[in-house]
Scaffold this active site. Structure first.
Site, short mmCIF file in Angstrom:
data_model
loop_
_atom_site.label_atom_id
_atom_site.label_comp_id
_atom_site.label_asym_id
_atom_site.label_seq_id
_atom_site.Cartn_x
_atom_site.Cartn_y
_atom_site.Cartn_z
N GLU A 91 -2.37 36.35 10.16
CA GLU A 91 -1.04 36.87 10.53
C GLU A 91 0.05 35.79 10.59
OE1 GLU A 91 -3.66 39.35 10.60
OE2 GLU A 91 -1.91 40.52 11.20
N TYR B 108 -0.18 32.70 12.00
CA TYR B 108 -0.23 31.76 13.14
C TYR B 108 -0.70 30.37 12.66
CZ TYR B 108 0.61 35.76 16.19
OH TYR B 108 1.18 36.85 16.80
N ARG C 166 -10.75 35.34 12.41
CA ARG C 166 -9.88 36.30 11.71
C ARG C 166 -9.12 35.56 10.63
NH1 ARG C 166 -5.76 41.08 13.78
NH2 ARG C 166 -6.03 42.27 11.89
N HIS D 123 3.16 37.88 9.99
CA HIS D 123 4.17 38.65 10.73
C HIS D 123 5.53 38.62 10.03
CE1 HIS D 123 1.68 39.91 13.92
NE2 HIS D 123 1.54 38.74 14.51
N GLN E 10 5.72 52.78 18.89
CA GLN E 10 6.77 52.95 19.88
C GLN E 10 6.35 52.56 21.30
OE1 GLN E 10 8.30 56.75 17.78
NE2 GLN E 10 9.48 56.58 19.66
P1 NAP Z 1 20.07 59.43 17.52
O1 NAP Z 1 19.13 58.36 17.21
O2 NAP Z 1 20.80 59.42 18.81
O3 NAP Z 1 21.14 59.45 16.32
C1 NAP Z 1 22.19 60.35 16.29
C2 NAP Z 1 23.15 59.92 15.19
O4 NAP Z 1 24.21 60.84 15.16
C3 NAP Z 1 23.74 58.56 15.40
O5 NAP Z 1 23.69 57.87 14.17
C4 NAP Z 1 25.19 58.83 15.84
O6 NAP Z 1 25.89 57.77 15.27
C5 NAP Z 1 25.46 60.18 15.23
N1 NAP Z 1 26.32 61.02 16.07
C6 NAP Z 1 26.22 61.27 17.39
N2 NAP Z 1 27.18 62.14 17.78
C7 NAP Z 1 27.89 62.45 16.69
C8 NAP Z 1 29.00 63.30 16.44
N3 NAP Z 1 29.56 63.98 17.43
N4 NAP Z 1 29.48 63.37 15.19
C9 NAP Z 1 28.92 62.67 14.18
N5 NAP Z 1 27.87 61.86 14.35
C10 NAP Z 1 27.35 61.75 15.58
O7 NAP Z 1 19.38 60.85 17.45
P2 NAP Z 1 18.43 61.47 16.37
O8 NAP Z 1 18.51 60.80 15.08
O9 NAP Z 1 18.74 62.91 16.45
O10 NAP Z 1 17.01 61.20 16.99
C11 NAP Z 1 16.64 61.77 18.25
C12 NAP Z 1 15.65 60.87 18.97
O11 NAP Z 1 14.42 60.84 18.27
C13 NAP Z 1 16.14 59.44 19.06
O12 NAP Z 1 15.82 58.92 20.32
C14 NAP Z 1 15.38 58.73 18.00
O13 NAP Z 1 15.17 57.36 18.30
C15 NAP Z 1 14.08 59.52 17.99
N6 NAP Z 1 13.47 59.40 16.66
C16 NAP Z 1 12.73 58.31 16.37
C17 NAP Z 1 12.18 58.17 15.13
C18 NAP Z 1 11.31 56.97 14.80
O14 NAP Z 1 10.91 56.81 13.66
N7 NAP Z 1 10.99 56.12 15.75
C19 NAP Z 1 12.39 59.14 14.16
C20 NAP Z 1 13.15 60.26 14.47
C21 NAP Z 1 13.70 60.37 15.72
P3 NAP Z 1 27.47 57.55 15.48
O15 NAP Z 1 27.73 58.00 16.87
O16 NAP Z 1 27.67 56.08 15.23
O17 NAP Z 1 28.10 58.36 14.43
FE1 SF4 Z 2 0.87 52.45 19.58
FE2 SF4 Z 2 0.12 54.73 20.73
FE3 SF4 Z 2 1.90 54.79 18.72
FE4 SF4 Z 2 -0.68 54.21 18.29
S1 SF4 Z 2 0.16 56.15 19.02
S2 SF4 Z 2 1.06 53.10 17.48
S3 SF4 Z 2 -1.20 53.06 20.11
S4 SF4 Z 2 2.17 53.86 20.72
#
Ligand code: NAP
Ligand code: SF4
Length: 676
Positions: free
Chosen positions: A167, A169, A217, A255, A342
Site C-alpha cells: 500500500e 508504506y 503483506r 494509497h 462511509q
Molecule cells: P446533497 O448532497 O445535499 O446535494 C444536493 C445538491 O443540490 C447540492 O449540489 C446543492 O448544491 C443542490 N441544491 C440544493 N438546494 C438547491 C436548490 N434549491 N436549487 C438548486 N440546487 C440545489 O443531497 P443529495 O445529492 O440529494 O444526497 C442526499 C444524501 O445522500 C447526501 O447526504 C449525500 O451525501 C448522500 N449520498 C451519498 C452518496 C455516496 O456515494 N456516498 C450517494 C448518494 C447520496 P448547490 O446548493 O451548490 O446548488
Molecule cells: Fe465500511 Fe461498513 Fe461500508 Fe463496509 S459497509 S465499507 S465496513 S462502512
C-alpha cells in the site's frame, strides 16, 4: 460438521500451529489502537470477531518506532511497559478461541508528522510532510526496532505478526524505483531495494523463533508509475519466503494510486487471479484480499486453489458473525459490507473512530449494546426505509412487539434508488439482509399501507416512530413544469427515457449517482471493462501494473451543475470515495460547472448564468437532484414545532433531510430502538 462452505471452513495446519478456518480479518485501523485507554474497547472489538468464528484477526498498524508513526503519537510497541495493554487484546481473542497477529507498520513517507522518513527525500502526493532519506545507520536501527517490536508482540501473547510491506508504506517505498533513488546497498538493483524487507524478516524470525507466525503483506500490483514489474515482485516474494515468512498476504495498489482498489465499483474478488499467479511461485500459504465480501466467493477462491486463505477486513466489521452464519448454512443472515467506506475509512481518514454504515455496533461493542427488554411494548414504525428498518429490527430483537408500516410495495426507501446505480449493486445485499432480519426478529410488515393519524390514534401503540423519509426538493426555477424536467426518482426508479444531452441540477451524491447511471454501459465482462476504464494491467508486465486505458465515447453529454462557486465539484460522497466518482465522471467527459445561477427552462434548454455571463445549455432533459425535504406530516407538533404526544419519535430524513445519508438513518434508528 459444516457442509455448505467446506473449503472455507477447513482448518489450515501451519506445522507449529493450526488456524481453525481460512478466514482472516485483515488489518484495518479503527482508531482504538493509538491510545492505551482504548485497549479494553479494542479487546471487545476483536473478541466479537473471534466469537463470530473468524479464524485469525490482525490488528491495525502498530509502529516499531517513532519515525514509523502514521499519526502523531500513533500506536507503538517498543517498550516493555506497553505489553500489558496488548495482552488485554490477545487474552480476549484467545478466550473466544481465535488467534491474533499484530501488524507492524512503518508509515515511511505516509507519516502525518515531521519525523517522517523514507528511502529517499520525497513527499507523497497525499501527504503534508516531506520525508527525509534514512541514513545507513538509521536503516540498521530500524531493522532492530522491527525485531524488538515482534519480540514484544510475542511476549504480549500474539500468535504472530504481519509485516506491512504494501500500500505504499515504508517497505514498499524501499522496494520500488518510484521512491527509492539510493545509490548505496539499499537502492538500485532489485536485490538492493529488497534488502531492507528481507533483513527485517530475518531479524524478526531470529527474535521470535520458529513457532510464531510471520506474515508479510506484499504489493502484488503497485498501480503507480515506476512501481515493480511482475518478475521483480515474484523475486521479492521468493526472497521473503527464504528469509522465513509463514504466509504471504496480497496487497493491491498504493494509497496514492489513482485507481480504486476497494470501493463498491471495483468488481468483487477482482484481484484473486493475481494472488493465484503468485501462489504458483511459492511453497508457503498465500492469502487473497480486496473486495471479497461473500462466503460464496471465499469458498470458490479456496476451492479453486487460487489462494489458501482469504482476508476480509470491512466485511467482518459489517458482520462479526460472518463465519458462524456461513457455517450454520445461513449466509442470507450475513450483514454484507457494501464497500461504501462511509462508516469506516471515511471516518478513519477524518481521525474519528471507525464504525460501519450497516452495523452501528462496529467499533462500539461495549457501548452500543442492545439489552433485552423486561417490559415489552407495542411499537409502530412508519416507513420502511433504512431508518425504519433499523429501528424496527433492533426493537424487535430486544423483545418488543413491532409493526412496520410501509406505503410502497417494498422495503428500502431511498436506498433502492442507489442500488440501481451501476457500481452500487452491493446495496441490494442490505435490502436482502433486512428482509431476512424482519422475519428473524418477528417484525410484522405491512406493505402498501399508508397510515393516517387516525389509524395511529386508534391502534393503541405504546411508541410510534415516524421514519417517513424524504421527498425530492423542487427548486423554484421558472419553467420547472416543462416536460424536459425529470426528478431523480423518475430516472432511477421509474425508468423514464432520457435523451442524449442532459443537465443535472445538483452535484451532491445523488447528482453524481444519476450522472453515472446515465453514462453506464452494460458490459458482458465487467472485470475487463473496469480494467480498461482504469488502465489496469493485471499481468504487471509494465512497472506498476498500469497501461493506457481504453474508453469508449460517452453515451451522453452531461452537464453537472451546482450553485456553489469553485472548481471542486461533487463533494457529496465521502473522503475516500469522492475522488473515484469525480475521476469516473471526467473519464466520461462530464462537464462540471460551479457558481451556476439557474434562470429558466424552456424548449431551448436550461438557461444559466455564470460569472455574469448567460448561456443556454441545449439539453433534452433537465434532471433535478437538488436535495430533499422531510416528509413528517404524521408528527403531532405544536406551533413551535415541538412534538405534542410523548409516544411519538422521529428519525432519519423525516427528522432532518439535510445531510441525510444511510449511515445516519441506520444509526439513528438503532439508537432509538436501543432506548425504547
Ligand atoms: P446533497 O448532497 O445535499 O446535494 C444536493 C445538491 O443540490 C447540492 O449540489 C446543492 O448544491 C443542490 N441544491 C440544493 N438546494 C438547491 C436548490 N434549491 N436549487 C438548486 N440546487 C440545489 O443531497 P443529495 O445529492 O440529494 O444526497 C442526499 C444524501 O445522500 C447526501 O447526504 C449525500 O451525501 C448522500 N449520498 C451519498 C452518496 C455516496 O456515494 N456516498 C450517494 C448518494 C447520496 P448547490 O446548493 O451548490 O446548488
Ligand atoms: Fe465500511 Fe461498513 Fe461500508 Fe463496509 S459497509 S465499507 S465496513 S462502512
Amino acid at each position: 460438521m459444516p457442509t455448505t462452505f467446506p473449503h472455507m471452513l477447513k482448518p489450515l495446519d501451519l506445522g507449529f500451529t493450526q488456524l481453525k478456518n481460512r478466514i482472516v480479518m485483515g488489518s484495518m485501523h479503527v482508531g482504538l489502537e493509538d491510545r492505551f485507554y482504548n485497549y479494553g474497547k479494542l479487546a471487545a472489538y476483536f473478541a466479537e470477531r473471534a466469537r463470530g468464528g473468524t479464524g485469525l484477526v490482525i490488528t491495525g498498524g502498530i509502529s516499531p518506532n517513532r519515525q514509523g508513526w502514521l499519526l502523531p503519537l500513533g500506536g507503538t510497541l517498543n517498550r516493555y511497559g506497553d505489553v500489558i495493554n496488548h495482552r488485554r487484546v490477545t487474552q480476549a481473542v484467545h478466550k473466544e478461541g481465535g488467534k491474533i497477529l499484530m501488524q507492524i507498520l512503518h508509515a515511511g513517507r505516509y507519516g502525518y508528522h515531521p519525523f517522517a522518513v523514507s528511502a529517499s527525500n520525497s513527499k507523497s502526493p497525499i501527504s503534508m510532510f516531506k520525508a527525509r532519506a534514512m541514513k545507513d545507520s538509521e536503516i540498521l536501527s530500524t531493522i532492530k526496532d522491527y525485531g524488538r517490536c515482534a519480540k514484544l508482540a510475542k511476549l504480549a501473547g500474539y500468535d504472530g505478526v504481519e509485516i506491512m510491506g504494501s500500500e505504499g508504506y515504508l517497505l514498499n517505498q524501499f522496494i520500488c524505483n518510484r521512491t527509492n533513488r539510493r545509490t548505496d546497498r539499499w537502492g538500485g538493483s532489485v536485490e538492493n531495494r529488497m534488502r531492507l524487507p528481507v533483513q527485517i524478516v530475518k531479524r524478526v524470525r531470529q527474535e521470535v523463533g520458529a513457532d510464531f507466525i510471520v506474515m508479510y503483506r506484499l504489493s502484488l500490483i503497485d498501480m503507480v508509475e515506476n512501481g515493480n514489474t511482475w518478475d521483480e515482485i515474484v523475486q521479492i516474494a521468493q526472497a521473503l519466503e527464504t528469509a522465513g515468512i509463514t504466509i504471504l498476504n496480497t496487497g493491491i495498489g498504493w494509497h496514492e494510486a489513482r485507481v480504486p482498489t476497494i470501493v463498491t465499483s471495483v468488481p468483487r474478488a477482482a484481484f484473486r487471479k493475481v494472488t493465484a499467479r503468485m501462489k504458483k511461485e511459492l511453497k508457503i500459504p498465500v492469502m487473497a484480499s480486496n473486495r471479497i465480501n461473500t462466503p460464496e466467493d471465499c469458498e470458490d477462491i479456496i476451492a479453486s486453489g487460487d489462494a489458501d486463505l482469504v482476508s476480509m477486513a470491512r466485511p467482518l466489521l459489517a458482520d462479526p458473525h460472518f463465519v458462524n452464519k456461513a457455517a450454520a448454512g445461513e449466509p442470507e443472515a450475513i450483514n454484507t459490507c457494501i464497500a461504501c467506506n462511509q462508516g469506516c475509512l471515511d471516518r478513519t481518514f477524518s481521525l474519528k473512530r471507525a464504525t460501519c454504515l450497516v452495523n452501528p455496533q462496529a467499533g462500539h461493542e461495549t457501548e452500543r449494546v442492545y439489552v433485552k427488554t423486561t417490559r415489552p411494548k407495542k411499537i409502530a414504525v412508519i416507513g420502511g426505509g433504512m431508518a425504519g428498518l433499523s429501528c424496527a429490527t433492533v426493537a424487535a430483537e430486544r423483545g418488543h412487539q413491532v409493526t412496520l408500516f410501509e406505503g410502497g410495495d417494498d422495503i428500502g426507501g431511498q436506498f433502492t434508488l442507489a442500488m440501481n446505480v451501476p457500481g452500487k449493486e452491493e446495496f441490494r445485499e442490505t435490502i436482502r439482509y433486512f428482509r431476512h432480519r424482519l422475519k428473524k426478529t418477528g417484525v410484522t410488515l405491512e406493505l402498501k399501507k399508508k397510515v393516517s393519524a387516525q389509524d395511529l390514534k386508534n391502534a393503541g401503540f405504546d411508541e410510534i416512530v415516524i421514519a417517513t423519509g424524504v421527498q425530492p426538493r423542487i427548486p423554484a426555477i421558472p419553467g420547472i413544469d416543462h416536460p424536459k424536467v425529470l426528478s431523480y426518482p423518475d430516472v432511477l426508479r421509474h425508468g423514464k427515457k432520457v435523451g442524449h444531452r442532459v443537465a443535472v441540477i445538483g452535484a451532491g451524491g445523488i447528482g453524481i449517482d444519476v450522472s453515472e447511471f446515465l453514462l453506464a454501459e452494460h458490459s458482458p465482462q465487467p472485470l475487463q471493462a473496469w480494467a480498461d476504464e482504469w488502465g489496469v494491467d493485471f499481468s504487471s508486465a509494465e512497472p506498476g501494473g498500469l497501461r493506457a486505458p481504453k474508453r469508449e465515447q460517452p453515451l451522453r453529454k452531461i452537464y453537472l451543475l451546482q450553485r456553489k462557486p469553485g472548481k471542486k465539484m461533487g463533494q457529496g460522497p465521502g473522503k475516500t470515495t469522492g475522488w473515484v466518482h469525480r475521476l469516473a465522471l471526467q473519464h466520461h467527459q462530464v462537464k462540471m460547472l460551479g457558481g451556476v445561477e439557474y434562470l429558466k427552462i424552456d424548449d431551448l434548454g436550461l438557461h444559466i448564468r455564470i460569472d455574469h455571463e448567460e448561456q443556454i445549455l441545449d439539453v433534452d432533459h433537465v434532471i433535478l437532484c437538488a436535495g430533499q425535504e422531510p416528509v413528517n406530516d404524521l408528527l403531532p407538533v405544536d406551533a413551535n414545532g415541538k412534538i405534542k404526544d410523548k409516544r411519538f419519535h422521529v428519525i432519519g430524513g423525516a427528522k432532518l433531510a439535510g445531510e441525510l445519508d444511510a449511515l445516519r438513518a441506520i444509526h439513528e434508528g438503532a439508537a432509538l430502538a436501543a432506548a425504547l
